[in-house]
Design an enzyme around this catalytic site. Structure first.
Site, PDB file in Angstrom:
ATOM      1  N   SER A 109       0.825  -1.196   0.000  1.00 23.85           N
ATOM      2  CA  SER A 109       0.000   0.000   0.000  1.00 23.85           C
ATOM      3  C   SER A 109       0.870   1.262   0.000  1.00 23.85           C
ATOM      4  CB  SER A 109      -0.957  -0.033   1.204  1.00 23.85           C
ATOM      5  OG  SER A 109      -1.964   0.944   1.081  1.00 23.85           O
TER       6      SER A 109
ATOM      7  N   ASP B 298      -9.868  -4.559  -3.996  1.00 25.06           N
ATOM      8  CA  ASP B 298      -9.291  -3.645  -3.007  1.00 25.06           C
ATOM      9  C   ASP B 298     -10.134  -2.367  -2.952  1.00 25.06           C
ATOM     10  OD1 ASP B 298      -7.730  -1.862  -1.515  1.00 25.06           O
ATOM     11  OD2 ASP B 298      -5.861  -2.689  -2.281  1.00 25.06           O
TER      12      ASP B 298
ATOM     13  N   HIS C  49      -7.793  -5.423   0.351  1.00 25.94           N
ATOM     14  CA  HIS C  49      -6.618  -4.651   0.755  1.00 25.94           C
ATOM     15  C   HIS C  49      -5.829  -5.443   1.803  1.00 25.94           C
ATOM     16  CE1 HIS C  49      -4.330  -0.942   0.845  1.00 25.94           C
ATOM     17  NE2 HIS C  49      -4.369  -0.927   2.170  1.00 25.94           N
TER      18      HIS C  49
END
Length: 204
Positions: free
Chosen positions: A105, A151, A183
């Site tokens: 991320s 996600d 995610h």
């Protein structure tokens, strides 16, 4: 003004240390939070030292890639901290072409920024969720990108656009898509990442 060094969670190699992976966490997480997912990988790749920095947070990029708010000051602060870790590894005897920079991320944005702007030639760059400062040092360095289709935090399209941009600039990118991944990191992605590491930093 000197920068306080980043603290890190470290999985030391169980064999002779010949390679290092520096993997940064996402927004609001920590090295302690993300490192357990890689414990099995660390045992599988006994020659590799895994470093999970407790990186500085940067501002969330926003909902639309066109309107994102890039926290340049925060990003550059993180880059300096990560470069300090890399420099320590090189000075300890691990050549830069045996170092892989990765992240999840927010950490993936940092991995790309470090990997594409560094004068060091890395073994690989791994990201799962951009360039006026780029150098040619890692133009041919393999890049592993992975993104979950569902996600909801970092939309899949962000990853796809990043891949297409890097590919158009001549970078060597392997973009992996996971249809049922949100995610997070799952076993399939870890298996693909393990294979990537075996390819770019094999045991010697």
């Amino acid at each position: 003004m000197s920068l306080t060094p980043l603290t890190s969670v470290v999985f030391n190699p169980i064999k002779h240390h010949t390679a290092t992976v520096v993997f940064s966490h996402g927004l609001g997480d920590s090295g302690d939070g993300i490192s357990p997912a890689f414990l099995g990988l660390s045992k599988m790749l006994g020659h590799v030292k895994f470093v999970f920095p407790n990186a500085y947070d940067i501002d969330y990029l926003g909902e639309n890639i066109e309107d994102r708010n890039e926290d340049e000051e925060g990003m550059l602060k993180s880059v300096r901290g990560l470069n300090g870790i890399i420099r320590d590894e090189v000075e300890s005897g691990i050549p830069s072409n045996r170092i892989v920079i990765g992240g999840f991320s927010q950490g993936s944005a940092m991995a790309l920024l470090v990997g594409l702007t560094s004068e060091y030639r890395f073994a690989g760059v791994a990201v799962n969720k951009i360039f006026k400062m780029t150098t040619d040092s890692n133009k041919g360095t393999p890049i592993f990108m992975a993104h979950g289709v569902i996600d909801a935090v970092v939309p899949y399209n962000f990853g796809k656009l990043s891949y297409e941009f890097l590919n158009s600039k001549g970078y060597s990118v392997n973009f992996k898509t996971y249809n049922t991944l949100s995610h997070s990191i799952n076993a399939e992605e870890l298996r693909d990442f393990a294979q990537f590491l075996k390819d770019v930093i094999p045991d010697v």
